[in-house]
Design a protein around this motif. Sequence first.
Motif, PDB file in Angstrom:
ATOM      1  N   ALA A 135       0.833  -1.214   0.000  1.00  0.00           N
ATOM      2  CA  ALA A 135       0.000   0.000   0.000  1.00  0.00           C
ATOM      3  C   ALA A 135       0.862   1.257   0.000  1.00  0.00           C
ATOM      4  N   LEU A 136       1.942   1.266   0.773  1.00  0.00           N
ATOM      5  CA  LEU A 136       2.839   2.421   0.800  1.00  0.00           C
ATOM      6  C   LEU A 136       3.529   2.614  -0.548  1.00  0.00           C
ATOM      7  N   THR A 137       3.900   1.498  -1.186  1.00  0.00           N
ATOM      8  CA  THR A 137       4.563   1.583  -2.496  1.00  0.00           C
ATOM      9  C   THR A 137       3.618   2.180  -3.540  1.00  0.00           C
ATOM     10  N   ARG A 138       2.357   1.719  -3.544  1.00  0.00           N
ATOM     11  CA  ARG A 138       1.382   2.273  -4.496  1.00  0.00           C
ATOM     12  C   ARG A 138       1.156   3.757  -4.236  1.00  0.00           C
ATOM     13  N   ARG A 139       1.108   4.125  -2.976  1.00  0.00           N
ATOM     14  CA  ARG A 139       0.880   5.524  -2.622  1.00  0.00           C
ATOM     15  C   ARG A 139       2.034   6.410  -3.134  1.00  0.00           C
ATOM     16  N   ARG A 140       3.254   5.947  -2.993  1.00  0.00           N
ATOM     17  CA  ARG A 140       4.415   6.728  -3.442  1.00  0.00           C
ATOM     18  C   ARG A 140       4.446   6.833  -4.965  1.00  0.00           C
ATOM     19  N   ARG A 141       4.059   5.768  -5.640  1.00  0.00           N
ATOM     20  CA  ARG A 141       4.040   5.807  -7.098  1.00  0.00           C
ATOM     21  C   ARG A 141       3.007   6.814  -7.591  1.00  0.00           C
ATOM     22  N   LYS A 142       1.867   6.867  -6.935  1.00  0.00           N
ATOM     23  CA  LYS A 142       0.853   7.836  -7.337  1.00  0.00           C
ATOM     24  C   LYS A 142       1.327   9.264  -7.132  1.00  0.00           C
ATOM     25  N   LYS A 143       2.047   9.487  -6.029  1.00  0.00           N
ATOM     26  CA  LYS A 143       2.565  10.838  -5.781  1.00  0.00           C
ATOM     27  C   LYS A 143       3.586  11.238  -6.844  1.00  0.00           C
ATOM     28  N   LYS A 144       4.456  10.289  -7.238  1.00  0.00           N
ATOM     29  CA  LYS A 144       5.437  10.567  -8.272  1.00  0.00           C
ATOM     30  C   LYS A 144       4.749  10.854  -9.614  1.00  0.00           C
ATOM     31  N   ALA A 145       3.723  10.047  -9.909  1.00  0.00           N
ATOM     32  CA  ALA A 145       3.004  10.251 -11.171  1.00  0.00           C
ATOM     33  C   ALA A 145       2.299  11.612 -11.182  1.00  0.00           C
ATOM     34  N   ALA A 146       1.735  12.000 -10.036  1.00  0.00           N
ATOM     35  CA  ALA A 146       1.047  13.280  -9.961  1.00  0.00           C
ATOM     36  C   ALA A 146       2.018  14.446 -10.074  1.00  0.00           C
ATOM     37  N   ALA A 147       3.228  14.260  -9.517  1.00  0.00           N
ATOM     38  CA  ALA A 147       4.231  15.317  -9.587  1.00  0.00           C
ATOM     39  C   ALA A 147       4.752  15.467 -11.025  1.00  0.00           C
TER      40      ALA A 147
END
Length: 481
Positions: free
Chosen positions: A469-481
């Motif tokens: 769950a933490l990994t998916r959350r970080r990937r979404k933040k990177k994609a949004a950035a």
Amino acid sequence: MLIIAYPPDPKFLARAPFAYQPEPSLLALDQLLEDPRLLLRVSLDLMQSAPHAQETGRPSVPVEVTLREAVVRRLQGWSYREMESELAGSIKWRWFCRIYDHPVPDHTTLQAREALIQAATLHELTDLTVKQGQDLKVTRGEKLRGDSSVVETHIHYPTDSRLLADGVRVLGRTLARARDVVDGRRVRWQLAVFCNHTRQARRLARQIGQTAREQSRKKGKNKEKSEAKMRKLYRRLLGATQETWDHARLVQTWLRQAGQPRALALAETLEHFGELVQQVLSQTVRRVLEGETVPAREKIVSLFEPHTAIIQRGKAAPLETEYGRKVWYSEVDGGLISQYQIQVGNPPDDQEQWGASLKHQQQQFGHPPKMATGDRGVHSAENEQLAEQAGVKEVALPKPGHKTEEREVYEGQGWFKAALRFRAGIEGRISVLRGPRGLRRCLNRGESGIERWVGWGIITNNLAVIAAALTRRRRKKKAAA
């Protein structure tokens, strides 16, 4: 001497002869295992490994290494030998398990250190992993679903003939060891007492198995002859087993009279297995010779895992009967197992485990779940009332069998159907637990062994779910950035 952890070595990966960067999921898992609460709880058990373990003695395997090794081993599905090999040859796992350049512990040491962690500690570690998920907003504890599954014990398929042969083998080899301890004059005067009938018992067990297979294909008079032959072979096997058991009781008295530590240890072995063999003799006579149907609760299916239960859950062949222990799982939103209960025998799902899950949920999160659900086996008026009294707003326990018109309307509501869709997810969770997490079959021995086996599987599952769950959350933040 107890060691909590080796000194940190932040430049360990930089010294590698090649560039290596741990994958994001492993970094997230590493972060979760740095929680000092986990180390402290495991340390309390490892402190009891020897007197004055905190002050004297040679340096032990660090607590941090023991904890991380246990998680990695279950995450990868490795044996202790494979774990030792992977630690010795992998920079990745040396870094993750915090061994660095230090010598890798022997596989027997890894096994012994892990066995020191008690079953109650594993329940507390499970609660701590759920608390981590709550702190990281992976779960809010607003939904609860429960179901049960079977963890098989590591035994061969139980038949009376094989159990009798196992009894003769175990008692026979113990009697052979007792020859060197008992007074030599008794050995010379009663040499037949120490005779080992293992070969005879194995031969008779093979013949019984072959006759049983032939009997299944015969009809009429031929089948009657086969049944008579079967009873004759069983009488011979019962005679050999009874004779070995009688000799074991006699030698047990001689060993206790000797009073030496080794003699007393052999006497305890004979007493332990003698009681189990006597039970096997009784159930075989009742079933084979007297034609009685022996209830499952009165049967023993293994001399080495006597806690194994006979569990029938109405599944299709060849899984209509399972041999192991029934485990109840409580799962909250986010995919975390918040509680597990290893049950005695084969109780139905509508008994005490539902109320225990609701109570544990209240203690763990400080509030009852908004929605609680289970399958038809959990339904009962008492369970619905328990959930309502606990403060659960949406109780979705589908009623089996005939339903009144009022009940059909109740179960046809949108929130009820949504709860049942949520409930179906625990089937997938149990599939993951039985597959990658190793809870299909327990390879540990004894009742405490199955507690540890299930506990580490649940802890590893929760840590892996939070890390994902933490990994998916970080990937979404990177994609949004």
